[in-house]
Write a protein that holds these residues in place. Structure first.
Motif, PDB file in Angstrom:
ATOM      1  N   GLN A  41       0.824  -1.199   0.000  1.00 31.15           N
ATOM      2  CA  GLN A  41       0.000   0.000   0.000  1.00 31.15           C
ATOM      3  C   GLN A  41       0.865   1.258   0.000  1.00 31.15           C
ATOM      4  N   GLU A  42       1.901   1.282   0.812  1.00 31.58           N
ATOM      5  CA  GLU A  42       2.795   2.437   0.874  1.00 31.58           C
ATOM      6  C   GLU A  42       3.520   2.642  -0.458  1.00 31.58           C
ATOM      7  N   THR A  43       3.929   1.558  -1.090  1.00 33.60           N
ATOM      8  CA  THR A  43       4.599   1.647  -2.391  1.00 33.60           C
ATOM      9  C   THR A  43       3.651   2.183  -3.449  1.00 33.60           C
ATOM     10  N   LEU A  44       2.443   1.640  -3.505  1.00 29.75           N
ATOM     11  CA  LEU A  44       1.469   2.108  -4.495  1.00 29.75           C
ATOM     12  C   LEU A  44       1.135   3.579  -4.282  1.00 29.75           C
ATOM     13  N   GLU A  45       1.052   3.992  -3.044  1.00 27.80           N
ATOM     14  CA  GLU A  45       0.762   5.390  -2.729  1.00 27.80           C
ATOM     15  C   GLU A  45       1.834   6.315  -3.315  1.00 27.80           C
ATOM     16  N   GLU A  46       3.061   5.853  -3.341  1.00 27.03           N
ATOM     17  CA  GLU A  46       4.159   6.671  -3.877  1.00 27.03           C
ATOM     18  C   GLU A  46       4.239   6.668  -5.399  1.00 27.03           C
ATOM     19  N   VAL A  47       3.779   5.593  -6.048  1.00 23.88           N
ATOM     20  CA  VAL A  47       4.005   5.470  -7.493  1.00 23.88           C
ATOM     21  C   VAL A  47       2.791   5.716  -8.377  1.00 23.88           C
ATOM     22  N   TYR A  48       1.596   5.642  -7.829  1.00 23.83           N
ATOM     23  CA  TYR A  48       0.430   5.609  -8.717  1.00 23.83           C
ATOM     24  C   TYR A  48       0.170   6.912  -9.472  1.00 23.83           C
ATOM     25  N   GLN A  49       0.719   8.021  -9.025  1.00 23.15           N
ATOM     26  CA  GLN A  49       0.524   9.267  -9.763  1.00 23.15           C
ATOM     27  C   GLN A  49       1.657   9.548 -10.748  1.00 23.15           C
ATOM     28  N   GLN A  50       2.735   8.762 -10.674  1.00 24.43           N
ATOM     29  CA  GLN A  50       3.877   8.967 -11.568  1.00 24.43           C
ATOM     30  C   GLN A  50       3.922   7.965 -12.723  1.00 24.43           C
ATOM     31  N   TYR A 145      18.261 -20.045  -9.507  1.00 30.71           N
ATOM     32  CA  TYR A 145      18.861 -19.380 -10.649  1.00 30.71           C
ATOM     33  C   TYR A 145      17.726 -18.716 -11.434  1.00 30.71           C
ATOM     34  N   TYR A 146      17.774 -17.413 -11.567  1.00 34.15           N
ATOM     35  CA  TYR A 146      16.697 -16.652 -12.186  1.00 34.15           C
ATOM     36  C   TYR A 146      17.254 -15.750 -13.291  1.00 34.15           C
ATOM     37  N   PRO A 147      17.580 -16.324 -14.443  1.00 32.27           N
ATOM     38  CA  PRO A 147      18.248 -15.546 -15.496  1.00 32.27           C
ATOM     39  C   PRO A 147      17.391 -14.450 -16.120  1.00 32.27           C
ATOM     40  N   ASP A 148      16.069 -14.531 -16.015  1.00 35.95           N
ATOM     41  CA  ASP A 148      15.209 -13.532 -16.649  1.00 35.95           C
ATOM     42  C   ASP A 148      14.808 -12.392 -15.721  1.00 35.95           C
ATOM     43  N   VAL A 149      15.435 -12.306 -14.568  1.00 34.04           N
ATOM     44  CA  VAL A 149      15.112 -11.272 -13.587  1.00 34.04           C
ATOM     45  C   VAL A 149      16.087 -10.102 -13.707  1.00 34.04           C
ATOM     46  N   ASP A 150      15.528  -8.902 -13.749  1.00 37.68           N
ATOM     47  CA  ASP A 150      16.365  -7.707 -13.699  1.00 37.68           C
ATOM     48  C   ASP A 150      16.689  -7.330 -12.259  1.00 37.68           C
ATOM     49  N   LEU A 151      15.768  -7.640 -11.356  1.00 35.07           N
ATOM     50  CA  LEU A 151      15.954  -7.295  -9.956  1.00 35.07           C
ATOM     51  C   LEU A 151      15.154  -8.256  -9.088  1.00 35.07           C
ATOM     52  N   ILE A 152      15.743  -8.660  -7.976  1.00 36.04           N
ATOM     53  CA  ILE A 152      15.029  -9.447  -6.968  1.00 36.04           C
ATOM     54  C   ILE A 152      14.828  -8.555  -5.753  1.00 36.04           C
ATOM     55  N   ILE A 153      13.575  -8.509  -5.269  1.00 38.75           N
ATOM     56  CA  ILE A 153      13.294  -7.792  -4.027  1.00 38.75           C
ATOM     57  C   ILE A 153      12.662  -8.769  -3.037  1.00 38.75           C
ATOM     58  N   HIS A 154      12.885  -8.514  -1.760  1.00 39.31           N
ATOM     59  CA  HIS A 154      12.313  -9.362  -0.718  1.00 39.31           C
ATOM     60  C   HIS A 154      11.206  -8.646   0.038  1.00 39.31           C
ATOM     61  N   SER A 155      11.119  -7.328  -0.141  1.00 43.31           N
ATOM     62  CA  SER A 155      10.031  -6.534   0.443  1.00 43.31           C
ATOM     63  C   SER A 155       9.766  -5.366  -0.510  1.00 43.31           C
ATOM     64  N   PHE A 156       8.570  -4.847  -0.444  1.00 46.89           N
ATOM     65  CA  PHE A 156       8.202  -3.776  -1.363  1.00 46.89           C
ATOM     66  C   PHE A 156       8.930  -2.477  -1.101  1.00 46.89           C
ATOM     67  N   GLU A 157       9.456  -2.309   0.075  1.00 47.81           N
ATOM     68  CA  GLU A 157      10.227  -1.103   0.377  1.00 47.81           C
ATOM     69  C   GLU A 157      11.460  -1.005  -0.530  1.00 47.81           C
ATOM     70  N   GLU A 158      11.887  -2.108  -1.106  1.00 44.87           N
ATOM     71  CA  GLU A 158      13.075  -2.126  -1.982  1.00 44.87           C
ATOM     72  C   GLU A 158      12.777  -1.653  -3.403  1.00 44.87           C
ATOM     73  N   LEU A 159      11.509  -1.537  -3.773  1.00 44.36           N
ATOM     74  CA  LEU A 159      11.168  -1.229  -5.161  1.00 44.36           C
ATOM     75  C   LEU A 159      11.355   0.254  -5.512  1.00 44.36           C
ATOM     76  N   ILE A 160      10.876   1.144  -4.691  1.00 44.34           N
ATOM     77  CA  ILE A 160      10.889   2.579  -5.033  1.00 44.34           C
ATOM     78  C   ILE A 160      12.296   3.117  -5.321  1.00 44.34           C
ATOM     79  N   PRO A 161      13.316   2.783  -4.520  1.00 43.61           N
ATOM     80  CA  PRO A 161      14.644   3.347  -4.788  1.00 43.61           C
ATOM     81  C   PRO A 161      15.229   2.964  -6.159  1.00 43.61           C
ATOM     82  N   VAL A 162      14.750   1.880  -6.778  1.00 42.48           N
ATOM     83  CA  VAL A 162      15.344   1.457  -8.047  1.00 42.48           C
ATOM     84  C   VAL A 162      14.632   2.031  -9.260  1.00 42.48           C
ATOM     85  N   LEU A 163      13.482   2.673  -9.055  1.00 42.43           N
ATOM     86  CA  LEU A 163      12.782   3.274 -10.191  1.00 42.43           C
ATOM     87  C   LEU A 163      13.485   4.567 -10.553  1.00 42.43           C
ATOM     88  N   GLY A 164      13.997   4.651 -11.794  1.00 44.77           N
ATOM     89  CA  GLY A 164      14.805   5.782 -12.189  1.00 44.77           C
ATOM     90  C   GLY A 164      14.023   6.970 -12.607  1.00 44.77           C
TER      91      GLY A 164
END
Length: 164
Positions: A41-50, A145-164
């Motif tokens: 919910q916190e992640t969506l709140e930060e990204v849904y308008q961008q 082994y996950y060759p098709d992954v650009d990024l692995i996250i373990h919690s949603f708090e890790e997603l926002i910092p990687v969005l450029g």
């Protein structure tokens, strides 16, 4: 690491946005208990308008309307611009057509889409083959082994910092 030039964020539904309780049957909106995945919910709140924010599911018991009803139970529907289910699309993950049809319908080239999901073979492989960037939400911290992954996250708090 940063993932750049993203215009659309596409999320799987079960065990990515909302907790899937395998002991429950029928559409999620009919369950006695529904809940967010922590941090979503916190992640969506930060990204849904961008970004264009999309939810896409393979949930066998639910069509698109059923998914929206479940999202409404936690107040999540407001964060999404588009809703897709395999029942209504006519394709299931990991079929590349599932992902390419979504990109076409939202008007964003696959290379400008970021697919996030918790199942490598269903959510990630087809999205990557379609040309999308991918984030594997590995809440359980599996080893593999996950060759098709650009990024692995373990919690949603890790997603926002990687969005450029």
């Amino acid at each position: 690491m940063q993932i750049k030039e993203i215009k659309a964020l596409i999320f799987d539904w079960g065990d990515t946005i909302m907790r899937d309780f395998p002991e429950k049957s029928g559409p999620m909106y009919t369950w006695d208990k529904v809940e967010w995945i922590p941090g979503v919910q916190e992640t969506l709140e930060e990204v849904y308008q961008q970004y264009i924010v999309v939810i896409a599911t393979n949930a066998g018991a639910s069509n698109t309307d059923d998914m929206i009803k479940a999202l409404e139970r936690v107040g999540a529907e407001k964060y999404f611009s588009y809703f897709f289910s395999s029942k209504d699309l006519g394709y299931e993950k990991p079929d590349v057509r599932f992902f390419s049809t979504i990109a076409e319908q939202i008007g964003v080239p696959p290379e400008n889409c970021l697919m996030t999901g918790n199942l490598y073979n269903k959510d990630i492989v087809g999205a990557k083959a379609c040309g999308m960037k991918t984030v594997f939400f590995d809440e359980k911290r599996t080893n593999g082994y996950y060759p098709d992954v650009d990024l692995i996250i373990h919690s949603f708090e890790e997603l926002i910092p990687v969005l450029g």
